[in-house]
Design a protein around this motif. Structure first.
Motif, PDB file in Angstrom:
ATOM      1  N   PHE A 155      31.574  32.586   4.641  1.00  0.00           N
ATOM      2  CA  PHE A 155      31.581  31.466   3.716  1.00  0.00           C
ATOM      3  C   PHE A 155      30.652  30.384   4.248  1.00  0.00           C
ATOM      4  O   PHE A 155      30.303  30.341   5.421  1.00  0.00           O
ATOM      5  N   ASP A 156      30.207  29.528   3.337  1.00  0.00           N
ATOM      6  CA  ASP A 156      29.403  28.364   3.684  1.00  0.00           C
ATOM      7  C   ASP A 156      30.304  27.138   3.772  1.00  0.00           C
ATOM      8  O   ASP A 156      31.265  27.007   3.016  1.00  0.00           O
ATOM      9  N   LEU A 157      29.987  26.240   4.709  1.00  0.00           N
ATOM     10  CA  LEU A 157      30.804  25.049   4.913  1.00  0.00           C
ATOM     11  C   LEU A 157      29.906  23.835   5.069  1.00  0.00           C
ATOM     12  O   LEU A 157      28.997  23.835   5.906  1.00  0.00           O
ATOM     13  N   ASP A 158      30.111  22.856   4.238  1.00  0.00           N
ATOM     14  CA  ASP A 158      29.450  21.560   4.385  1.00  0.00           C
ATOM     15  C   ASP A 158      30.431  20.564   5.000  1.00  0.00           C
ATOM     16  O   ASP A 158      31.604  20.535   4.602  1.00  0.00           O
ATOM     17  N   TYR A 159      29.989  19.776   5.977  1.00  0.00           N
ATOM     18  CA  TYR A 159      30.919  18.844   6.590  1.00  0.00           C
ATOM     19  C   TYR A 159      30.171  17.566   7.014  1.00  0.00           C
ATOM     20  O   TYR A 159      28.963  17.554   7.153  1.00  0.00           O
ATOM     21  N   LEU A 160      30.937  16.507   7.188  1.00  0.00           N
ATOM     22  CA  LEU A 160      30.405  15.222   7.594  1.00  0.00           C
ATOM     23  C   LEU A 160      31.242  14.696   8.756  1.00  0.00           C
ATOM     24  O   LEU A 160      32.468  14.705   8.683  1.00  0.00           O
ATOM     25  N   VAL A 161      30.566  14.257   9.819  1.00  0.00           N
ATOM     26  CA  VAL A 161      31.259  13.693  10.993  1.00  0.00           C
ATOM     27  C   VAL A 161      30.986  12.206  11.032  1.00  0.00           C
ATOM     28  O   VAL A 161      29.812  11.767  11.009  1.00  0.00           O
ATOM     29  N   VAL A 162      32.020  11.408  11.101  1.00  0.00           N
ATOM     30  CA  VAL A 162      31.873   9.943  11.161  1.00  0.00           C
ATOM     31  C   VAL A 162      32.527   9.461  12.462  1.00  0.00           C
ATOM     32  O   VAL A 162      33.718   9.727  12.702  1.00  0.00           O
ATOM     33  N   ALA A 163      31.749   8.773  13.266  1.00  0.00           N
ATOM     34  CA  ALA A 163      32.281   8.256  14.536  1.00  0.00           C
ATOM     35  C   ALA A 163      33.104   7.007  14.312  1.00  0.00           C
ATOM     36  O   ALA A 163      32.908   6.276  13.319  1.00  0.00           O
TER      37      ALA A 163
END
Length: 319
Positions: free
Chosen positions: A308-316
């Motif tokens: 599967f494909d996964l899009d993610y965002l990391v916010v510090a």
């Protein structure tokens, strides 16, 4: 000692058919993908033809069956039932449709051909996957459905001709996979029974043929019944030489013909539609796989690829 390739547990008959749906419209051998071991199938028999009379009945639809998890391998013989041949002449029965079947080893999976429509006075129409509609006068009964005795039933009964006699007749509608055929009424043929939809391709099959109304007075008299949805043919209106045939590869029943003794020979009923088989090759792999099964599927390129494909965002966090 383990006999399933080094894994202790229940061996799994995995099938990797990629959910491919195939429609079979003619008799012959059908081949499946290398990894296919299980299929679901819709099997439809050939439709019966309409009768020819003062008010011919409609032909019964071919039997309609949905079967699940049939084990297959290699080539599988498929026989497609022919539709019943059209008829002409005074007080003539229609013809029964042919059986459709799949043969796997010594096991046959069958749907019965549709019943012949009625023509002679007082004589019952034919039994079949769905029954033919009664013809002529004198409250002629329709034929019975589910001739193969299956559960769930493969079809429904045909309707009676006009109730009661005497007077201008109306032929009964042929039974369909989804509903009984209608009963004829004064000078008006009944509609054929509705067909049923295959869960494999959402297409409706096996509609009953419509009955014809007595052609009195000529040529304006005689209302015809519609064919059931799913390929059923309509009965012939007065003044029309030929009724509508069942649609090819639907198992639809043919429409009934109408006339008076002087013009019987020129009136022709509708033929039945030929049968069909729809097959879905299954992806089914529950339980424990043997090492041999995994190795074989990998070698043949049929082992399912899971990803599967996964899009993610990391916010510090802020200071």
């Amino acid at each position: 000692m383990a006999t399933n390739g080094g894994i202790i547990g229940k061996s799994n008959n995995a099938s990797f058919g990629k959910c491919t749906v195939t429609t079979v419209t003619s008799t012959g051998n059908t081949s499946f993908q290398t990894g296919t071991r299980l299929v679901n199938a819709t099997i439809v028999g050939g439709g019966g033809s309409g009768g020819s009379a003062y008010a011919g009945g409609g032909g019964g639809a071919g039997g309609f069956r949905n079967l699940t998890c049939i084990s297959v391998s290699g080539n599988v013989p498929v026989e497609i039932g022919a539709g019943g041949a059209a008829v002409s002449g005074a007080a003539t029965f229609g013809n029964k449709g042919g059986n459709t079947k799949i043969t796997v080893g010594s096991t046959e999976y069958i749907s019965t051909g549709g019943g012949r429509a009625g023509g002679p006075c007082g004589a019952a129409a034919g039994n079949g996957g769905s029954g033919g509609g009664g013809g002529q006068r004198n409250n002629s009964p329709g034929g019975s459905g589910n001739e193969g005795g299956f559960t769930p039933p493969e079809g429904n009964p045909g309707g009676r001709s006009k109730i009661p006699a005497p007077g201008e007749a109306g032929g009964g509608g042929g039974g369909g996979a989804g509903a009984v055929g209608g009963n004829g009424s004064f000078n008006t043929g009944a509609a054929g029974g509705a067909g049923a939809s295959s869960p494999l391709n959402s297409t409706t099959y096996a509609g009953g043929g419509g009955g014809a109304g007595e052609a009195t007075p000529q040529p304006s008299g005689g209302g015809s019944g519609a064919g059931g949805n799913g390929g059923g043919g309509a009965g012939a209106p007065a003044g029309t030489a030929t009724a509508t045939s069942g649609t090819v590869n639907t198992g639809g029943g043919g429409g009934g013909a109408t006339g008076t003794p002087a013009c019987y020979p020129s009136k022709t009923s509708g033929s039945g539609g030929s049968g069909i088989v729809v097959v879905k090759e299954l992806n089914k792999a529950s339980g424990v796989w043997s090492m041999q099964s995994q190795f074989s599927a990998q070698s043949e390129g049929t082992w399912p690829k899971i990803g599967f494909d996964l899009d993610y965002l990391v916010v510090a966090g802020g200071a």
